[in-house]
Scaffold this motif. Sequence first.
Motif, PDB file in Angstrom:
ATOM      1  N   LEU A   3      46.802 -69.659  57.468  1.00 39.50           N
ATOM      2  CA  LEU A   3      47.476 -70.666  56.667  1.00 39.50           C
ATOM      3  C   LEU A   3      46.472 -71.368  55.755  1.00 39.50           C
ATOM      4  O   LEU A   3      45.261 -71.371  56.023  1.00 39.50           O
ATOM      5  CB  LEU A   3      48.173 -71.681  57.570  1.00 39.50           C
ATOM      6  CG  LEU A   3      49.217 -71.111  58.531  1.00 39.50           C
ATOM      7  CD1 LEU A   3      49.783 -72.221  59.407  1.00 39.50           C
ATOM      8  CD2 LEU A   3      50.335 -70.392  57.773  1.00 39.50           C
ATOM      9  N   LEU A   4      46.985 -71.957  54.699  1.00 41.37           N
ATOM     10  CA  LEU A   4      46.122 -72.663  53.760  1.00 41.37           C
ATOM     11  C   LEU A   4      45.703 -74.007  54.351  1.00 41.37           C
ATOM     12  O   LEU A   4      46.543 -74.766  54.839  1.00 41.37           O
ATOM     13  CB  LEU A   4      46.881 -72.879  52.449  1.00 41.37           C
ATOM     14  CG  LEU A   4      46.068 -73.004  51.161  1.00 41.37           C
ATOM     15  CD1 LEU A   4      45.207 -71.774  50.924  1.00 41.37           C
ATOM     16  CD2 LEU A   4      47.008 -73.224  49.982  1.00 41.37           C
ATOM     17  N   LYS A   5      44.416 -74.293  54.313  1.00 36.27           N
ATOM     18  CA  LYS A   5      43.929 -75.579  54.809  1.00 36.27           C
ATOM     19  C   LYS A   5      44.520 -76.711  53.959  1.00 36.27           C
ATOM     20  O   LYS A   5      44.650 -76.564  52.736  1.00 36.27           O
ATOM     21  CB  LYS A   5      42.404 -75.626  54.727  1.00 36.27           C
ATOM     22  CG  LYS A   5      41.692 -74.587  55.567  1.00 36.27           C
ATOM     23  CD  LYS A   5      40.190 -74.629  55.304  1.00 36.27           C
ATOM     24  CE  LYS A   5      39.455 -73.539  56.051  1.00 36.27           C
ATOM     25  NZ  LYS A   5      38.013 -73.508  55.715  1.00 36.27           N
ATOM     26  N   PRO A   6      44.859 -77.836  54.581  1.00 36.77           N
ATOM     27  CA  PRO A   6      45.469 -78.949  53.826  1.00 36.77           C
ATOM     28  C   PRO A   6      44.641 -79.397  52.626  1.00 36.77           C
ATOM     29  O   PRO A   6      45.195 -79.657  51.556  1.00 36.77           O
ATOM     30  CB  PRO A   6      45.584 -80.057  54.870  1.00 36.77           C
ATOM     31  CG  PRO A   6      45.674 -79.337  56.178  1.00 36.77           C
ATOM     32  CD  PRO A   6      44.801 -78.121  56.027  1.00 36.77           C
ATOM     33  N   SER A  88      33.044 -81.683  48.226  1.00 38.63           N
ATOM     34  CA  SER A  88      34.462 -81.584  47.892  1.00 38.63           C
ATOM     35  C   SER A  88      34.987 -80.195  48.224  1.00 38.63           C
ATOM     36  O   SER A  88      34.219 -79.227  48.282  1.00 38.63           O
ATOM     37  CB  SER A  88      34.673 -81.869  46.396  1.00 38.63           C
ATOM     38  OG  SER A  88      34.175 -83.142  46.054  1.00 38.63           O
ATOM     39  N   PRO A  89      36.295 -80.051  48.420  1.00 39.85           N
ATOM     40  CA  PRO A  89      36.877 -78.726  48.675  1.00 39.85           C
ATOM     41  C   PRO A  89      36.596 -77.775  47.517  1.00 39.85           C
ATOM     42  O   PRO A  89      36.511 -78.194  46.358  1.00 39.85           O
ATOM     43  CB  PRO A  89      38.375 -79.010  48.802  1.00 39.85           C
ATOM     44  CG  PRO A  89      38.482 -80.451  49.135  1.00 39.85           C
ATOM     45  CD  PRO A  89      37.325 -81.111  48.456  1.00 39.85           C
ATOM     46  N   PHE A  90      36.452 -76.517  47.841  1.00 39.32           N
ATOM     47  CA  PHE A  90      36.173 -75.483  46.843  1.00 39.32           C
ATOM     48  C   PHE A  90      36.974 -74.253  47.247  1.00 39.32           C
ATOM     49  O   PHE A  90      36.813 -73.734  48.352  1.00 39.32           O
ATOM     50  CB  PHE A  90      34.672 -75.174  46.803  1.00 39.32           C
ATOM     51  CG  PHE A  90      34.232 -74.365  45.619  1.00 39.32           C
ATOM     52  CD1 PHE A  90      33.954 -74.977  44.401  1.00 39.32           C
ATOM     53  CD2 PHE A  90      34.090 -72.985  45.715  1.00 39.32           C
ATOM     54  CE1 PHE A  90      33.534 -74.228  43.307  1.00 39.32           C
ATOM     55  CE2 PHE A  90      33.666 -72.232  44.629  1.00 39.32           C
ATOM     56  CZ  PHE A  90      33.384 -72.859  43.418  1.00 39.32           C
ATOM     57  N   ILE A  91      37.857 -73.805  46.358  1.00 36.98           N
ATOM     58  CA  ILE A  91      38.812 -72.751  46.704  1.00 36.98           C
ATOM     59  C   ILE A  91      38.188 -71.375  46.518  1.00 36.98           C
ATOM     60  O   ILE A  91      37.784 -71.006  45.407  1.00 36.98           O
ATOM     61  CB  ILE A  91      40.083 -72.866  45.850  1.00 36.98           C
ATOM     62  CG1 ILE A  91      40.669 -74.278  45.930  1.00 36.98           C
ATOM     63  CG2 ILE A  91      41.127 -71.839  46.307  1.00 36.98           C
ATOM     64  CD1 ILE A  91      41.791 -74.545  44.928  1.00 36.98           C
ATOM     65  N   GLU A 172      57.346 -66.816  52.108  1.00 42.16           N
ATOM     66  CA  GLU A 172      56.521 -67.796  52.808  1.00 42.16           C
ATOM     67  C   GLU A 172      55.045 -67.409  52.685  1.00 42.16           C
ATOM     68  O   GLU A 172      54.698 -66.231  52.704  1.00 42.16           O
ATOM     69  CB  GLU A 172      56.908 -67.852  54.292  1.00 42.16           C
ATOM     70  CG  GLU A 172      58.304 -68.395  54.548  1.00 42.16           C
ATOM     71  CD  GLU A 172      58.451 -69.859  54.166  1.00 42.16           C
ATOM     72  OE1 GLU A 172      57.449 -70.598  54.260  1.00 42.16           O
ATOM     73  OE2 GLU A 172      59.564 -70.242  53.759  1.00 42.16           O
ATOM     74  N   ASN A 173      54.207 -68.384  52.545  1.00 44.42           N
ATOM     75  CA  ASN A 173      52.763 -68.218  52.399  1.00 44.42           C
ATOM     76  C   ASN A 173      52.347 -67.858  50.975  1.00 44.42           C
ATOM     77  O   ASN A 173      51.184 -67.565  50.726  1.00 44.42           O
ATOM     78  CB  ASN A 173      52.176 -67.207  53.392  1.00 44.42           C
ATOM     79  CG  ASN A 173      50.851 -67.705  53.989  1.00 44.42           C
ATOM     80  OD1 ASN A 173      50.507 -68.881  53.894  1.00 44.42           O
ATOM     81  ND2 ASN A 173      50.101 -66.796  54.617  1.00 44.42           N
ATOM     82  N   VAL A 174      53.278 -67.880  50.019  1.00 38.93           N
ATOM     83  CA  VAL A 174      52.925 -67.864  48.598  1.00 38.93           C
ATOM     84  C   VAL A 174      52.731 -69.314  48.170  1.00 38.93           C
ATOM     85  O   VAL A 174      53.625 -70.146  48.354  1.00 38.93           O
ATOM     86  CB  VAL A 174      54.022 -67.199  47.742  1.00 38.93           C
ATOM     87  CG1 VAL A 174      53.764 -67.450  46.259  1.00 38.93           C
ATOM     88  CG2 VAL A 174      54.077 -65.703  48.008  1.00 38.93           C
ATOM     89  N   HIS A 175      51.564 -69.626  47.631  1.00 30.56           N
ATOM     90  CA  HIS A 175      51.236 -71.014  47.317  1.00 30.56           C
ATOM     91  C   HIS A 175      50.973 -71.276  45.836  1.00 30.56           C
ATOM     92  O   HIS A 175      50.935 -72.442  45.423  1.00 30.56           O
ATOM     93  CB  HIS A 175      50.013 -71.458  48.118  1.00 30.56           C
ATOM     94  CG  HIS A 175      50.262 -71.519  49.593  1.00 30.56           C
ATOM     95  ND1 HIS A 175      50.760 -72.629  50.218  1.00 30.56           N
ATOM     96  CD2 HIS A 175      50.095 -70.576  50.561  1.00 30.56           C
ATOM     97  CE1 HIS A 175      50.890 -72.394  51.515  1.00 30.56           C
ATOM     98  NE2 HIS A 175      50.499 -71.151  51.750  1.00 30.56           N
ATOM     99  N   ALA A 176      50.764 -70.232  45.061  1.00 31.49           N
ATOM    100  CA  ALA A 176      50.464 -70.431  43.642  1.00 31.49           C
ATOM    101  C   ALA A 176      50.776 -69.149  42.875  1.00 31.49           C
ATOM    102  O   ALA A 176      50.856 -68.066  43.467  1.00 31.49           O
ATOM    103  CB  ALA A 176      48.999 -70.821  43.447  1.00 31.49           C
TER     104      ALA A 176
END
Length: 356
Positions: A3-6, A88-91, A172-176
């Motif tokens: 899953l994608l981290k918050p 900071s977060p880095f994708i 489900e699990n498509v985020h972008a």
Amino acid sequence: MKLLKPEIRNLLHKGTVIPAHPLALTENRQLDENRQRLLTRYYMAAGAGGVAVGVHTTQFQIRDPKVNLYRKVLQLASEEIENAHLDSPFIKVAGVSGDTAQAVHETAICKELGYDIVLVSTNGLRDCTEEVLLNRTRKIAEIMPVFGFYLQPAVGGRVLSYDFWRAFSEIENVHAIKMAPFNRYQTLEVVRAVCASSRNNEIALYTGNDDNIVADLLTTYEVQVNGRAIKKDIVGGLLGHWAVWTKKAVELLDGIHKIKKEGIATPKELMTLNIAITDTNAAFFDAANNFHGCIAGIHEVLRRQGLLKGIWCLDAKEDLSKGQIEEINRVYRDYPELNDDVFVKNNLRQWKKGLY
């Protein structure tokens, strides 16, 4: 299922700069590991919010068994990001392509290497039905979060229908979704499809339209769905164009986010800037020759800045087109405010520490 981290999801939906990571090669067309790491350091220092590795700009040929660089280039970027200990977060985005079996195999590698999300390409799959492509995506999404990708036909993609994107958005699990058809009508179809889906608030839209970057980012879409107006913004970019002059791209996106947040009327200067950036992209991507020199053009800019040693691609036929170098010279001369050469020059020595 990963899953994608918050914190990654929050950044993805806020919108950020994600350069498509090039491939650094030696004159013998072998991986230049030092320069590959150097590029990743540049993107982090420039303020990008992530990188996309193993995508078109990284060259699809890294998957060729004779080359066998797919795992290696993903691993190098992942190591540099982890070693940077960013505040900071880095994708970490990884590109996957090929038929279902290959794409699932690559997704497993991405998961093993600690990537956050996979960019799913349709490169080379023009003969597959849309249902086959949807089932392929569902299998990938069972392993890792998915970043959809509408790749323009000129560089290996295909035209996909509204119905495809409508069904894609329900997975489900498509985020972008990265929209890069280089076509206003097809871009609008994706936006409409996402807005009509039950997951419209769960999917972030990113521009990949290197020919219309600023206008894409400035636009708030309003789509009528069952008598209700759904608003949707393109919040960031995952772009080959942003593999160069990245510091200025970060400043651009920050400025656009501020304008939209504060409800300021769009300054007309930004639309003029949109055309200037499109003009530079035409030179870098070799639009005059149907994008033949698009990767070599990006390499040429990075070479001038000292980030790459040369413009070599895995395929020797991928080179600058006739007249392309003159076009790059022209846009460098006409739009000096768009480059980040001074930033690179001031930091290059520091970025090279530990590499040579």
